[in-house]
Design an enzyme around this catalytic site. Structure first.
Site, PDB file in Angstrom:
ATOM      1  CE  LYS A  33      -6.819   1.851  -5.718  1.00  0.00           C
ATOM      2  NZ  LYS A  33      -7.849   0.781  -4.289  1.00  0.00           N
ATOM      3  N   GLY A  93      -3.774  -2.561  -6.429  1.00  0.00           N
ATOM      4  CA  GLY A  93      -2.820  -3.329  -5.472  1.00  0.00           C
ATOM      5  C   GLY A  93      -1.579  -4.082  -6.554  1.00  0.00           C
ATOM      6  CE  LYS A 150      -4.539   4.736  -2.460  1.00  0.00           C
ATOM      7  NZ  LYS A 150      -4.783   3.136  -2.749  1.00  0.00           N
ATOM      8  CD  GLU A 162      -6.398   4.241   0.871  1.00  0.00           C
ATOM      9  OE1 GLU A 162      -6.115   5.388   0.335  1.00  0.00           O
ATOM     10  OE2 GLU A 162      -5.991   3.376   0.227  1.00  0.00           O
ATOM     11  N   GLY A 208      -3.714  -4.154   7.270  1.00  0.00           N
ATOM     12  CA  GLY A 208      -2.965  -3.513   6.098  1.00  0.00           C
ATOM     13  C   GLY A 208      -3.606  -2.222   4.765  1.00  0.00           C
ATOM     14  CB  VAL A 238      -5.244   0.718 -11.132  1.00  0.00           C
ATOM     15  CG1 VAL A 238      -7.092  -0.153 -10.903  1.00  0.00           C
ATOM     16  CG2 VAL A 238      -5.221   2.625 -11.137  1.00  0.00           C
ATOM     17  CG  ASP A 273      -8.803   3.922  -2.898  1.00  0.00           C
ATOM     18  OD1 ASP A 273      -7.669   4.470  -2.833  1.00  0.00           O
ATOM     19  OD2 ASP A 273      -8.810   2.665  -3.373  1.00  0.00           O
ATOM     20  CB  VAL A 319       2.621   0.944  -0.166  1.00  0.00           C
ATOM     21  CG1 VAL A 319       3.675   0.220  -1.192  1.00  0.00           C
ATOM     22  CG2 VAL A 319       1.341   1.225   0.180  1.00  0.00           C
TER      23      VAL A 319
HETATM   24  P1  NDP Z   1       0.869   4.468   5.365  1.00  0.00           P
HETATM   25  O1  NDP Z   1       0.609   4.821   6.009  1.00  0.00           O
HETATM   26  O2  NDP Z   1       1.164   3.007   5.953  1.00  0.00           O
HETATM   27  O3  NDP Z   1       2.399   5.543   5.442  1.00  0.00           O
HETATM   28  C1  NDP Z   1       3.159   6.874   4.798  1.00  0.00           C
HETATM   29  C2  NDP Z   1       4.352   6.831   5.472  1.00  0.00           C
HETATM   30  O4  NDP Z   1       4.768   8.010   5.054  1.00  0.00           O
HETATM   31  C3  NDP Z   1       4.047   6.751   6.577  1.00  0.00           C
HETATM   32  O5  NDP Z   1       5.524   6.388   7.772  1.00  0.00           O
HETATM   33  C4  NDP Z   1       3.671   7.588   7.094  1.00  0.00           C
HETATM   34  O6  NDP Z   1       4.455   8.519   8.065  1.00  0.00           O
HETATM   35  C5  NDP Z   1       4.872   8.909   6.123  1.00  0.00           C
HETATM   36  N1  NDP Z   1       4.994  10.092   5.818  1.00  0.00           N
HETATM   37  C6  NDP Z   1       3.822  10.683   5.577  1.00  0.00           C
HETATM   38  N2  NDP Z   1       3.659  11.820   5.493  1.00  0.00           N
HETATM   39  C7  NDP Z   1       4.881  12.400   5.313  1.00  0.00           C
HETATM   40  C8  NDP Z   1       6.352  13.580   5.196  1.00  0.00           C
HETATM   41  N3  NDP Z   1       5.337  14.600   4.831  1.00  0.00           N
HETATM   42  N4  NDP Z   1       7.165  13.161   4.490  1.00  0.00           N
HETATM   43  C9  NDP Z   1       7.433  11.430   5.074  1.00  0.00           C
HETATM   44  N5  NDP Z   1       7.387  10.627   5.330  1.00  0.00           N
HETATM   45  C10 NDP Z   1       5.519  11.125   5.624  1.00  0.00           C
HETATM   46  O7  NDP Z   1       0.320   4.359   4.334  1.00  0.00           O
HETATM   47  P2  NDP Z   1       0.247   2.959   2.755  1.00  0.00           P
HETATM   48  O8  NDP Z   1       1.897   2.584   2.541  1.00  0.00           O
HETATM   49  O9  NDP Z   1      -1.088   1.930   3.416  1.00  0.00           O
HETATM   50  O10 NDP Z   1       0.115   4.068   1.848  1.00  0.00           O
HETATM   51  C11 NDP Z   1       0.695   4.662   1.139  1.00  0.00           C
HETATM   52  C12 NDP Z   1       0.006   5.003  -0.003  1.00  0.00           C
HETATM   53  O11 NDP Z   1       0.324   4.122  -0.559  1.00  0.00           O
HETATM   54  C13 NDP Z   1      -0.834   5.649  -0.134  1.00  0.00           C
HETATM   55  O12 NDP Z   1      -1.102   6.334  -0.942  1.00  0.00           O
HETATM   56  C14 NDP Z   1      -1.739   4.444  -0.442  1.00  0.00           C
HETATM   57  O13 NDP Z   1      -3.142   4.900  -0.826  1.00  0.00           O
HETATM   58  C15 NDP Z   1      -1.392   3.624  -1.050  1.00  0.00           C
HETATM   59  N6  NDP Z   1      -1.629   2.241  -1.492  1.00  0.00           N
HETATM   60  C16 NDP Z   1      -2.046   1.940  -0.115  1.00  0.00           C
HETATM   61  C17 NDP Z   1      -1.896   0.112  -0.223  1.00  0.00           C
HETATM   62  C18 NDP Z   1      -2.411  -1.016   0.521  1.00  0.00           C
HETATM   63  O14 NDP Z   1      -2.532  -1.454   0.372  1.00  0.00           O
HETATM   64  N7  NDP Z   1      -1.664  -0.419   1.395  1.00  0.00           N
HETATM   65  C19 NDP Z   1      -2.109  -0.274  -1.743  1.00  0.00           C
HETATM   66  C20 NDP Z   1      -2.606   0.574  -3.046  1.00  0.00           C
HETATM   67  C21 NDP Z   1      -1.424   1.425  -2.682  1.00  0.00           C
HETATM   68  P3  NDP Z   1       3.666   8.373   9.276  1.00  0.00           P
HETATM   69  O15 NDP Z   1       3.550   6.898   9.877  1.00  0.00           O
HETATM   70  O16 NDP Z   1       4.922   8.641  10.913  1.00  0.00           O
HETATM   71  O17 NDP Z   1       2.644   9.975   9.447  1.00  0.00           O
HETATM   72  N1  HSE Z   2      -7.514   1.478   0.525  1.00  0.00           N
HETATM   73  C1  HSE Z   2      -6.881   0.645  -1.001  1.00  0.00           C
HETATM   74  C2  HSE Z   2      -7.636  -0.608  -0.917  1.00  0.00           C
HETATM   75  C3  HSE Z   2      -5.520  -0.201  -0.875  1.00  0.00           C
HETATM   76  O1  HSE Z   2      -8.372  -1.091  -0.124  1.00  0.00           O
HETATM   77  O2  HSE Z   2      -8.401  -0.951  -2.494  1.00  0.00           O
HETATM   78  C4  HSE Z   2      -4.992  -0.067  -1.903  1.00  0.00           C
HETATM   79  O3  HSE Z   2      -5.426   0.879  -3.944  1.00  0.00           O
END
Ligand code: NDP
Ligand code: HSE
Length: 402
Positions: free
Chosen positions: A200, A129, A100, A185, A182, A127, A196, A12
């Site tokens: 939501k 996406g 979330k 979770e 992608g 919630v 999840d 994200v």
């Molecule tokens: P990712 O794991 O792809 O990205 C998270 C990033 O944050 C990684 O690069 C991770 O690094 C970094 N990170 C973790 N801990 C730390 C820290 N302490 N300090 C700095 N950086 C940190 O997750 P997503 O992008 O998929 O999801 C992010 C959030 O968005 C989550 O809460 C998820 O539930 C939510 N979300 C995701 C969606 C999706 O479609 N993917 C849709 C809607 C919501 P590293 O990999 O090195 O640990």
């Molecule tokens: N893992 C979540 C899903 C990401 O599949 O809906 C979006 O919140």
């Protein structure tokens, strides 16, 4: 110029940077000022990435920079996301999040802190996406007493169920595909066990009532027990299996749950497939409305985060009212809720099923040694007792009324 920081450069977070770059002209125009990504906080470095020089590893660099007024928290998890978000808000920096888990756990407290510090805590991406649903609830449906929210709120599980239904794919392969895209979770148990979707619906229930719905109190069942055979029966009945998350108000009492349901063609949620999510809302004067779009994935989710950044930019140090109090919302047990149930049972116990449940409708999906039947409408409690007494009981799925 407005300087922002992105916490977490994963799916994200990298999407947020990409959307800001791709749609720069329109975003800057709508924000009223140029938006630039000044810092990216992550644990790793990203050599070769065009934004590699903006990567920092110390949150204090961001907190202490007076130029940074908006922070996108796309790290996920409770800590350190909670601490960083609180520190940012207390420093008067607005926070826009897709997290979330954090919103469900601490939403009311974070919103209050934002208000106390004349800034904003916005969570459109938390919630559905990319589907606009938080803003409609906060700003558009404000004249309504909302009676029902029922939705498909998880993209990963909807993707898996669609692959299983349409292509006969197996659970593990479909989950792997969702992870590669992608959608899932970090720990996909949160998706497939329904946690999840539960977080939501807790967020939506909190916005619906203005009180905090605790997700731990919401009855939650995932999709791990759904099998290939269930789809054969569903197909035979011209029904679809969907993971539904709902909250409803009945005579001033609130009921919430997450579970797989069989739904028919008359239900508009039946055609929501793949990573798409949809949220059906019934208001007492508006009637029915529905919100549809991509429920997960890099750019759709990032688009929702950036829409919050634009809102923050437009509002500066003005707090956008969001009625979500820390007072707990009492939720009722689902034991008394009535519905029909689809049951799979071993051949030979048809008479027993009839004597326990009354007028059942049997379904033959051509499977050896078993049959299916649909019960009349009974309460969850009654169903649990009767199904425990049925000697050939195999499994059950709830049936959603049209
Ligand atoms: P990712 O794991 O792809 O990205 C998270 C990033 O944050 C990684 O690069 C991770 O690094 C970094 N990170 C973790 N801990 C730390 C820290 N302490 N300090 C700095 N950086 C940190 O997750 P997503 O992008 O998929 O999801 C992010 C959030 O968005 C989550 O809460 C998820 O539930 C939510 N979300 C995701 C969606 C999706 O479609 N993917 C849709 C809607 C919501 P590293 O990999 O090195 O640990
Ligand atoms: N893992 C979540 C899903 C990401 O599949 O809906 C979006 O919140």
């Amino acid at each position: 110029m407005i300087s922002i920081a992105v916490l977490g450069y994963g799916t994200v977070g990298s999407g947020v940077v990409e959307v800001i770059e791709k749609n720069k002209e329109v975003i800057d125009r709508r924000a009223g000022e140029e938006i630039r990504v000044k810092y990216i906080l992550d644990l790793r470095d990203f050599p070769g990435d065009p934004y590699a020089d903006r990567v920092v590893h110390d949150m204090n660099v961001i907190l202490q920079d007076p130029e940074v007024s908006i922070i996108c928290e796309t790290m996920g998890g409770n800590e350190p996301a909670f601490t960083y978000s609180m520190q940012a808000l207390k420093a008067g920096k607005s926070v826009c999040t897709s997290n979330k888990e954090l919103v469900a756990n601490h939403g009311a407290e974070l919103i209050r802190t934002a208000k106390e510090n004349s800034c904003n805590y916005l969570f459109e991406a938390s919630v559905g996406g990319g589907i606009p649903i938080i803003r409609p609830l906060n700003a558009a449906l404000t004249a309504e007493r909302i009676e029902l929210i029922n939705g498909i709120l998880n993209g990963t599980t909807n993707y898996i169920l669609t692959r299983m239904a349409e292509e006969g794919s197996d659970f593990e392969t479909s989950l792997k595909e969702a992870q590669e895209k992608g959608y899932a979770e970090r720990n996909p148990e949160a998706d497939v066990e329904g946690y999840d979707a539960c977080r939501k619906i807790a967020i939506l229930a909190s916005l619906m009532t203005g009180k905090t719905a605790r997700y731990e109190e919401i009855y939650t069942e995932g999709i791990t027990k759904i099998t290939r055979e269930d789809f054969l029966y569903a197909h035979k009945m011209n029904q679809f299996i969907k993971l539904l998350a709902s909250v409803r108000e009945v005579d001033g009492k609130y009921y919430a749950m997450v579970a797989p349901f069989l739904i028919g063609e008359k239900n508009p949620l039946h055609s929501v497939n793949d990573v798409f999510n949809a949220i059906f809302i019934r208001g007492n004067t508006l009637g029915d409305s529905m919100y549809y779009g991509r429920g997960a994935g890099k750019l759709p989710t990032a688009s929702a985060v950036v829409s919050d950044v634009i809102d923050c930019a437009k509002h500066g140090r003005t707090h956008i009212v969001c009625l979500w109090d820390e007072e707990k919302l009492p939720l009722c047990s689902i034991d008394g809720a009535s519905r029909r149930f689809f049951v799979r049972a071993k051949k030979g116990c048809e008479k027993e099923a009839e004597s326990l449940f009354g007028a059942i409708e049997t379904v033959d999906a051509g499977l050896d040694g078993e049959f299916g039947f649909v019960t009349p409408s009974i309460t969850e409690k009654e169903f649990a007792e009767k199904s425990a007494a049925l000697s050939g009981f195999i499994s059950r799925i709830r049936v959603e009324e049209d």
